[in-house]
Design an enzyme around this catalytic site. Structure first.
Site, short mmCIF file in Angstrom:
data_model
loop_
_atom_site.label_atom_id
_atom_site.label_comp_id
_atom_site.label_asym_id
_atom_site.label_seq_id
_atom_site.Cartn_x
_atom_site.Cartn_y
_atom_site.Cartn_z
N ALA A 70 0.93 -1.19 -0.05
CA ALA A 70 0.13 0.03 -0.02
C ALA A 70 0.86 1.29 0.12
O ALA A 70 2.21 1.13 0.29
CB ALA A 70 -0.79 -0.03 1.01
N GLY A 115 0.43 -4.98 0.83
CA GLY A 115 -0.52 -5.07 0.00
C GLY A 115 -0.33 -5.76 -1.38
O GLY A 115 -1.22 -6.36 -1.94
N GLU A 118 -0.77 -9.38 -0.55
CA GLU A 118 -2.15 -9.52 -0.14
C GLU A 118 -2.73 -9.60 -1.58
O GLU A 118 -3.79 -10.52 -1.62
CB GLU A 118 -2.65 -8.54 0.85
CG GLU A 118 -2.04 -8.66 1.96
CD GLU A 118 -2.09 -7.19 3.10
OE1 GLU A 118 -2.03 -6.30 2.42
OE2 GLU A 118 -2.52 -7.41 4.20
N GLU A 138 4.75 -4.96 7.17
CA GLU A 138 3.74 -4.14 7.79
C GLU A 138 4.30 -3.66 9.25
O GLU A 138 4.37 -2.48 9.89
CB GLU A 138 2.42 -4.51 8.02
CG GLU A 138 1.55 -4.35 6.67
CD GLU A 138 1.62 -5.41 5.66
OE1 GLU A 138 2.80 -6.38 5.99
OE2 GLU A 138 1.00 -5.32 4.81
#
Ligand code: HXC
Length: 264
Positions: A70, A115, A118, A138
């Site tokens: 992200a 992300g 993911e 993260e």
């Protein structure tokens, strides 16, 4: 179908295979909210064009990254409500990947972090370049994976490995990703798209309703008790006997010829 309406992704179709390229190479294809929104819109386009698009490949633009997570510059000043909204936006878009009738392949060409992992974990399979690196960094930023990483990665590799990757934030290389079940195949970087196309072409020769139903029952029954899951499989299996694909597939076998599946 070559959709030009997107700014952060490219959606192209060639011979029944659509490729969705996350296209922010200057930021290592980091996922900001506009990109997550466009991914969702592109997936709606792919679903609406299921007559033309049989397989979806998701990859990253450029040499270095699949998706490096992200967008940290966007997340930096978010409050919990904004963080929740971003997470829900990603869940909405990534959930669409699992709910597509088409089979999806992540072509992991480089950094596949946060992300990015993911996103890749939401695809049906992952084919990796030898140069790819995988991780959930993260906790190195003081946050928890928020786009499904605690759940989809855990379902791929088991709790121990997922906890190790998430707690350390360390990257694993392609060989390790293959060993623990994140990547189904690992190939030289220049062979990545050939390999992905070869797999896509092999799938496309099969009964695609059956492929779609297999994907559906594998995903939907994964968290059911075994007896219910097996019942679910019986229901899917019996429904395939209502298709012309089944008639053609079995007739072709018995007539010793290649099947030509009508896809209905
Ligand atoms: C924003 C990013 C970015 C990211 C890279 N960039 N990753 N920008 N968000 N996730 C930008 C850099 O700031 C830099 O911009 C440019 O891309 C090139 O990156 P470099 O770091 O200079 O490249 P390199 O040294 O080759 O290192 C590559 C890298 C590193 C190892 C991938 O960039 C990196 O560690 N990125 C962050 C990975 C990460 O922590 N991802 C998880 C995010 S959290 P400039 O302008 O300087 O050129 C996450 C949470 C999801 O995904 C769920 C939350 C709800």
């Amino acid at each position: 179908v070559t959709a030009t309406k997107y700014e952060n992704v490219l959606l192209e179709e060639n011979g029944g295979i659509a490729t969705l390229t996350i296209n922010r190479p200057k930021s290592m294809n980091a996922l900001n909210s506009d990109t997550l929104t466009e991914i969702g819109q592109a997936l709606d386009d792919v679903k609406a064009n299921a007559d033309k698009i049989k397989i979806l490949v998701i990859t990253g633009a450029g040499e270095k990254a699949f998706v490096a997570g992200a967008d940290i510059s966007q997340m930096k000043d978010m409050n919990p409500i904004e963080a929740s909204n971003l997470s829900k936006l990603a869940h909405n878009s990534f959930g669409k990947i699992e709910n597509l009738p088409q089979f999806t392949i992540a072509a992991v060409n480089g950094y596949c972090l946060g992300g990015g992992l993911e996103l890749a974990a939401s695809c049906d399979i992952r084919i990796a370049s030898e140069k790819a690196k995988f991780g959930q960094p993260e906790t190195t930023l003081g946050i928890v994976p928020g786009f499904g990483g605690t759940q989809r990665l855990t379902r791929l590799v088991g709790r121990g490995k997922a906890k190790e990757m998430i707690a350390t934030g360390s990257m694993v290389d392609s060989a390790e990703a293959y060993r623990v079940g994140i990547a189904e195949e690992v190939v030289a970087p220049e062979e990545l798209m050939n390999k992905v196309n070869e797999i896509a072409s092999t799938i496309m020769k099969n009964g695609l309703i059956a492929v779609s139903m297999a994907k559906y029952v594998i995903d939907r029954a994964a968290d059911l008790p075994l007896d219910l899951a097996i019942d679910f499989e019986t229901q899917m299996w019996s429904q395939t006997f209502a298709t012309e694909d089944q008639t053609e597939g079995m007739a072709a076998f018995l007539e010793k010829r290649h099947p030509s599946f009508p896809g209905k």
